[in-house]
Design a protein around this motif. Structure first.
Motif, PDB file in Angstrom:
ATOM      1  N   ASN A  15      -4.068  51.507  49.916  1.00 51.38           N
ATOM      2  CA  ASN A  15      -3.079  52.639  49.994  1.00 51.38           C
ATOM      3  C   ASN A  15      -3.004  52.804  51.295  1.00 51.38           C
ATOM      4  N   HIS A  86       1.850  63.199  48.551  1.00 49.80           N
ATOM      5  CA  HIS A  86       0.552  62.551  48.052  1.00 49.80           C
ATOM      6  C   HIS A  86      -0.653  63.088  48.927  1.00 49.80           C
ATOM      7  N   ALA A 189      -1.006  52.559  38.067  1.00 50.28           N
ATOM      8  CA  ALA A 189      -0.541  54.013  38.824  1.00 50.28           C
ATOM      9  C   ALA A 189       0.745  54.228  37.896  1.00 50.28           C
ATOM     10  N   ASN A 191       4.062  57.085  36.914  1.00 48.53           N
ATOM     11  CA  ASN A 191       4.623  58.088  36.876  1.00 48.53           C
ATOM     12  C   ASN A 191       5.685  58.551  35.888  1.00 48.53           C
ATOM     13  N   SER A 233       2.505  62.397  37.946  1.00 49.86           N
ATOM     14  CA  SER A 233       1.754  61.315  38.467  1.00 49.86           C
ATOM     15  C   SER A 233       0.742  61.108  38.061  1.00 49.86           C
ATOM     16  N   ASN A 235      -3.116  58.461  37.145  1.00 55.96           N
ATOM     17  CA  ASN A 235      -3.713  56.905  37.278  1.00 55.96           C
ATOM     18  C   ASN A 235      -4.515  56.861  36.043  1.00 55.96           C
TER      19      ASN A 235
END
Length: 507
Positions: A15, A86, A189, A191, A233, A235
């Protein structure tokens, strides 16, 4: 061929803190292009100001690709000028390694340490290890390491011992910050967008759904405002135990409390096919669903020789016959260690089947959490044991090469001992997993369909056979070692102690 060395295949999902300048992301991706490394996906998000790159490749090549990506990001990204929704602490913010084929999580931990050391030495970027590679429980969760983000860590890293990095000096790179590297299972991931611009609603839902504040296990969550919509959001760190459909329904129910509804959802990066199969099974309520009912899955299985055209239950011997014939062949591998791993894998498969066919049934709804946990654990054990079938055969081949090399060395014992340690570790791992399966089978008996008791009895018997056979291989290998160092003696002592405990459990 079961005795064939399994190729190493590792996924890496770095990332980077850049989601607005395509040219910079292009340059980072270009830097990571190496033979044996393949780009699967790239995602850029301007609101988060972050990109997620998904790579897959061979073990050695993908490590170097990740290192080069960090170097290029350090050249191009200035965190002192960076803003986005983020959280971030580095230009290359987080780099996880995920085992796919021929490697274990432990292997990925070793890769993380190598990559972390290289990043620190080449670029003067401090590195923290997380998840399975974490050096302390507090650093398993990324949120704990990243608390305060770049600015907070920059001000605190030198004065606070808890901020000391695992690699590098206790000071952040002036513009590239710090990087987190680790090993983990596949992560989704995920959202969910709401029909409101009130970000406080998303934050309240995220607090309710994430495990750290009392929500669903294996879920991390936060609320953001993205493209004018409130976004939850998340994980999902273990989708087999907390599936994606359960997360969606939870968010939907929580949103209703505030007069909101989900309008859409998105996957950042890639998602395992099994996760979508689980969602389809749940939402469609298909009875006795099996992934082999999917056309493409059935076709792939038939074409690879793992299944005959009749499907599950038709000509099953065709899949296992080559392995049985190799066991019968007058060659040293595959041998008892591989057979023990195969027996344990079958034990895990049977127990998984019983748990899966009981979960969701009305009579066992009160045990759903227990069954879901068992299903996730057994699936992981099964995959690890399947890899151990080949790993055991390969470890024997390595021992034979070591004996040959030792004949040409002035002191060959260290060479042989190193090979024997690996050859001991593989069956010891099989024994530990077989013992875990046997324990889980006992716990499944009172919470599953009694009509499937014979399947659990068979599973337990296979686990017992695997445990006995694997420990016999441990004894042979450990007995062949001639310790010359304190470390080698310590390995022998620890192995004998664990082996004795497993033998007592087997009795």
């Amino acid at each position: 061929m079961y005795s064939q060395v399994v190729p190493t295949l590792v996924e890496c999902v770095p990332n980077f803190s850049e989601g607005r300048d395509k040219s910079k992301v292009d340059a980072i991706v270009e830097a990571m292009k190496l033979p044996g490394v393949y780009l699967l996906d790239r995602e850029m998000d301007a609101d988060h100001n972050r990109c997620v790159i998904t790579l897959i490749g061979e073990r050695e090549a993908i490590q170097e690709a990740a290192i080069r990506g960090v170097g290029k990001a350090a050249e191009l990204i200035d965190l002192t000028q960076h803003q986005g929704a983020h959280p971030r602490m580095g230009a290359a913010d987080v780099i996880p390694f995920i085992p796919i084929e021929g490697v274990t999580v432990e292997d990925c931990v070793a890769m993380s340490k190598h990559v972390g050391a290289q990043i620190a030495s080449r670029f003067n970027i401090p590195v923290y290890l997380y998840e399975a590679a974490a050096t302390s429980p507090e650093r398993q969760n990324l949120e704990n390491i990243r608390r305060g983000q770049f600015e907070g860590i920059r001000d605190d890293i030198a004065a606070n011992p808890a901020r000391k990095p695992d690699f590098g000096e206790p000071r952040v790179h002036p513009t590239a910050g710090a990087t987190v590297v680790g090993a983990r299972k596949s992560l989704i991931a995920y959202n969910i967008f709401l029909n409101t611009a009130d970000v406080n609603i998303a934050k309240k839902i995220a607090k309710a759904v994430r495990f750290s504040s009392g929500g669903l296990r294996f879920v991390k969550g936060a609320g953001f405002l993205v493209r004018g919509q409130a976004q939850v959001s998340m994980n999902l760190t273990d989708f087999e135990q907390t599936p994606i459909h359960r997360v969606f329904e939870f968010v939907k129910r929580e949103a209703a409390r505030y007069g909101a509804v989900p309008t859409s959802s998105e996957i950042v990066g890639l998602i395992p096919k099994l996760a979508l199969e689980q969602a389809a099974e749940w939402f469609l309520q298909v009875e006795n669903f099996d992934s082999s009912l999917i056309l493409e899955n059935r076709l792939a299985a038939v074409m690879s020789g793992k299944m005959t055209p009749g499907g599950p239950g038709a000509g099953l011997s065709a899949g296992v016959a080559p392995f049985i014939e190799q066991l019968a062949a007058p060659t040293a591998t595959p041998g008892g260690g591989s057979a023990a791993a195969a027996a344990a894998a079958m034990a895990a498969g049977l127990a998984h089947m019983v748990a899966a066919m009981s979960r969701g049934k009305k009579a066992y709804l009160q045990y759903e959490a227990h069954l879901s946990q068992a299903i996730g654990q057994l699936a992981q054990l099964r995959e690890e044991l399947k890899q151990a079938i080949d790993a055991d055969a390969e470890s024997y081949n390595v021992v034979m090469k070591a004996y040959k090399a030792a004949r040409e060395a002035s002191d060959g014992d260290p060479i042989i001992n190193a090979a024997l340690q690996t050859a001991t570790t593989v069956p010891l791992g099989v024994a530990e997993r077989a013992a875990a399966i046997a324990h889980m089978v006992e716990r499944l008996k009172p919470v599953t369909n009694p009509n499937m008791a014979s399947d659990l009895i068979t599973s337990a018997a296979l686990a017992q056979a695997a445990l006995t056979g694997a420990l016999a291989n441990v004894d042979i290998n450990i007995g062949s070692m001639k310790p010359g160092t304190a470390e080698e003696q310590d390995f022998i002592d620890r192995t004998l102690e664990l082996s004795a405990a497993l033998k007592a459990q087997a009795r």
